[in-house]
Design a protein around this motif. Structure first.
Motif, PDB file in Angstrom:
ATOM      1  N   ILE A  48     -15.668  23.674   7.571  1.00 32.97           N
ATOM      2  CA  ILE A  48     -16.642  22.650   7.178  1.00 32.97           C
ATOM      3  C   ILE A  48     -17.545  23.214   6.082  1.00 32.97           C
ATOM      4  O   ILE A  48     -18.071  24.314   6.216  1.00 32.97           O
ATOM      5  CB  ILE A  48     -17.520  22.216   8.371  1.00 32.97           C
ATOM      6  CG1 ILE A  48     -16.669  21.673   9.525  1.00 32.97           C
ATOM      7  CG2 ILE A  48     -18.551  21.169   7.931  1.00 32.97           C
ATOM      8  CD1 ILE A  48     -17.440  21.437  10.814  1.00 32.97           C
ATOM      9  N   THR A  49     -17.745  22.435   5.020  1.00 37.89           N
ATOM     10  CA  THR A  49     -18.714  22.785   3.979  1.00 37.89           C
ATOM     11  C   THR A  49     -19.640  21.599   3.765  1.00 37.89           C
ATOM     12  O   THR A  49     -19.183  20.470   3.565  1.00 37.89           O
ATOM     13  CB  THR A  49     -18.024  23.146   2.652  1.00 37.89           C
ATOM     14  OG1 THR A  49     -17.244  24.329   2.846  1.00 37.89           O
ATOM     15  CG2 THR A  49     -19.041  23.418   1.555  1.00 37.89           C
ATOM     16  N   LEU A  50     -20.936  21.888   3.821  1.00 37.97           N
ATOM     17  CA  LEU A  50     -21.948  20.895   3.485  1.00 37.97           C
ATOM     18  C   LEU A  50     -22.436  21.267   2.088  1.00 37.97           C
ATOM     19  O   LEU A  50     -23.098  22.273   1.902  1.00 37.97           O
ATOM     20  CB  LEU A  50     -23.095  20.919   4.505  1.00 37.97           C
ATOM     21  CG  LEU A  50     -22.677  20.793   5.980  1.00 37.97           C
ATOM     22  CD1 LEU A  50     -23.902  20.784   6.880  1.00 37.97           C
ATOM     23  CD2 LEU A  50     -21.819  19.558   6.207  1.00 37.97           C
ATOM     24  N   LYS A  51     -22.066  20.454   1.112  1.00 40.32           N
ATOM     25  CA  LYS A  51     -22.321  20.792  -0.290  1.00 40.32           C
ATOM     26  C   LYS A  51     -23.779  20.576  -0.668  1.00 40.32           C
ATOM     27  O   LYS A  51     -24.561  19.998   0.078  1.00 40.32           O
ATOM     28  CB  LYS A  51     -21.368  20.022  -1.183  1.00 40.32           C
ATOM     29  CG  LYS A  51     -19.917  20.454  -0.935  1.00 40.32           C
ATOM     30  CD  LYS A  51     -19.014  20.135  -2.061  1.00 40.32           C
ATOM     31  CE  LYS A  51     -17.633  20.731  -1.763  1.00 40.32           C
ATOM     32  NZ  LYS A  51     -16.674  20.367  -2.760  1.00 40.32           N
ATOM     33  N   SER A  52     -24.131  21.035  -1.862  1.00 43.16           N
ATOM     34  CA  SER A  52     -25.506  21.038  -2.346  1.00 43.16           C
ATOM     35  C   SER A  52     -26.188  19.681  -2.188  1.00 43.16           C
ATOM     36  O   SER A  52     -25.642  18.661  -2.592  1.00 43.16           O
ATOM     37  CB  SER A  52     -25.546  21.438  -3.814  1.00 43.16           C
ATOM     38  OG  SER A  52     -25.055  22.745  -3.971  1.00 43.16           O
ATOM     39  N   GLY A  53     -27.371  19.707  -1.591  1.00 44.65           N
ATOM     40  CA  GLY A  53     -28.178  18.505  -1.440  1.00 44.65           C
ATOM     41  C   GLY A  53     -27.708  17.537  -0.375  1.00 44.65           C
ATOM     42  O   GLY A  53     -28.303  16.477  -0.199  1.00 44.65           O
ATOM     43  N   SER A  54     -26.663  17.872   0.367  1.00 45.31           N
ATOM     44  CA  SER A  54     -26.154  16.950   1.390  1.00 45.31           C
ATOM     45  C   SER A  54     -26.984  17.038   2.669  1.00 45.31           C
ATOM     46  O   SER A  54     -27.655  18.029   2.934  1.00 45.31           O
ATOM     47  CB  SER A  54     -24.686  17.227   1.700  1.00 45.31           C
ATOM     48  OG  SER A  54     -24.547  18.491   2.320  1.00 45.31           O
ATOM     49  N   THR A  55     -26.922  15.971   3.455  1.00 42.54           N
ATOM     50  CA  THR A  55     -27.616  15.897   4.736  1.00 42.54           C
ATOM     51  C   THR A  55     -26.619  15.448   5.791  1.00 42.54           C
ATOM     52  O   THR A  55     -25.932  14.444   5.613  1.00 42.54           O
ATOM     53  CB  THR A  55     -28.774  14.872   4.669  1.00 42.54           C
ATOM     54  OG1 THR A  55     -29.671  15.270   3.635  1.00 42.54           O
ATOM     55  CG2 THR A  55     -29.514  14.810   5.985  1.00 42.54           C
ATOM     56  N   THR A  56     -26.536  16.204   6.902  1.00 43.66           N
ATOM     57  CA  THR A  56     -25.641  15.866   8.007  1.00 43.66           C
ATOM     58  C   THR A  56     -26.451  15.875   9.294  1.00 43.66           C
ATOM     59  O   THR A  56     -27.190  16.826   9.554  1.00 43.66           O
ATOM     60  CB  THR A  56     -24.474  16.873   8.092  1.00 43.66           C
ATOM     61  OG1 THR A  56     -23.780  16.873   6.842  1.00 43.66           O
ATOM     62  CG2 THR A  56     -23.507  16.520   9.204  1.00 43.66           C
ATOM     63  N   ASP A  57     -26.322  14.809  10.087  1.00 41.42           N
ATOM     64  CA  ASP A  57     -27.103  14.708  11.330  1.00 41.42           C
ATOM     65  C   ASP A  57     -26.684  15.755  12.353  1.00 41.42           C
ATOM     66  O   ASP A  57     -27.535  16.423  12.938  1.00 41.42           O
ATOM     67  CB  ASP A  57     -26.953  13.317  11.962  1.00 41.42           C
ATOM     68  CG  ASP A  57     -27.591  12.221  11.116  1.00 41.42           C
ATOM     69  OD1 ASP A  57     -28.432  12.533  10.249  1.00 41.42           O
ATOM     70  OD2 ASP A  57     -27.229  11.044  11.316  1.00 41.42           O
ATOM     71  N   ALA A  58     -25.374  15.898  12.598  1.00 39.90           N
ATOM     72  CA  ALA A  58     -24.930  16.796  13.663  1.00 39.90           C
ATOM     73  C   ALA A  58     -23.487  17.234  13.468  1.00 39.90           C
ATOM     74  O   ALA A  58     -22.676  16.496  12.914  1.00 39.90           O
ATOM     75  CB  ALA A  58     -25.056  16.105  15.017  1.00 39.90           C
ATOM     76  N   ILE A  59     -23.202  18.440  13.947  1.00 39.22           N
ATOM     77  CA  ILE A  59     -21.835  18.920  14.118  1.00 39.22           C
ATOM     78  C   ILE A  59     -21.728  19.293  15.587  1.00 39.22           C
ATOM     79  O   ILE A  59     -22.476  20.146  16.076  1.00 39.22           O
ATOM     80  CB  ILE A  59     -21.525  20.129  13.215  1.00 39.22           C
ATOM     81  CG1 ILE A  59     -21.609  19.727  11.738  1.00 39.22           C
ATOM     82  CG2 ILE A  59     -20.146  20.704  13.549  1.00 39.22           C
ATOM     83  CD1 ILE A  59     -21.482  20.882  10.760  1.00 39.22           C
TER      84      ILE A  59
END
Length: 186
Positions: A48-59
């Motif tokens: 999993i990669t969360l790229k620049s400026g991204s927002t993710t609630d939960a993993i």
């Protein structure tokens, strides 16, 4: 969602490379990424990669996630994650389980390792460089194998808590101006 009984494996690539199995694009928002099955990455990409400026609630993982070639989870510059919750198995046999060293100003509000879970890394469970922040790390009857490395001005802002026979095997390394606020509760 990878559901119970599902299996997804990326074999090692000998030429070229495939991208990450799951990627949240730059400046994008994602709700919850859930694994109840088996995800295995044997190549050089991250799971999993969360790229620049991204927002993710939960993993949320209640299955098995294994990375043999790279990090299991990478947060790029200015990426944010609400909660990383493991009640299954999350492991990497290569580098860092969670890497927050690419660009800084990235954050995870809470890491929760639930009863019976196994979280392991060849190098670091958490590798935070530059100005990364992690809110709270809690483990309840969980097994944790690997180190925690904080450098630069990276910090854990609201304690590490290990309870009910949780075991942490590894080192905690603080360099430069990094810190753990709220202490370590055993």
């Amino acid at each position: 969602t990878f559901d119970t009984g599902t299996s997804f494996t990326i074999d090692k690539q000998y030429y070229g490379s495939l991208g990450d199995i799951i990627s949240v694009s730059e400046n994008a928002s994602a709700a919850t990424i859930t694994n109840k099955g088996t995800i295995a990455q044997q190549g050089q990409a991250n799971i999993i990669t969360l790229k620049s400026g991204s927002t993710t609630d939960a993993i949320i993982n209640s299955g098995t996630m294994t990375a043999a070639g790279n990090n299991l989870l990478t947060l790029k510059a200015n990426a944010t994650l609400g909660i990383l919750k493991n009640s299954g198995t999350m492991s990497t046999t290569s580098t860092n389980l969670v890497d927050l060293s690419d660009g800084g100003n990235n954050s995870i509000d809470k890491i929760e390792l639930s009863s019976g879970s196994t979280t392991s890394a060849r190098t670091n469970i958490i590798n935070a460089q530059s100005s990364a922040t992690i809110g709270t790390i809690t483990a309840d009857n969980a097994t944790i194998n690997g180190s925690i490395n904080l450098a630069g001005t990276s910090s854990i802002t609201n304690r590490i808590s290990l309870s009910n026979t949780s075991a942490l095997t590894g080192n905690i390394s603080l360099t430069n101006n990094s810190r753990i606020q709220g202490g370590i509760v055993l």
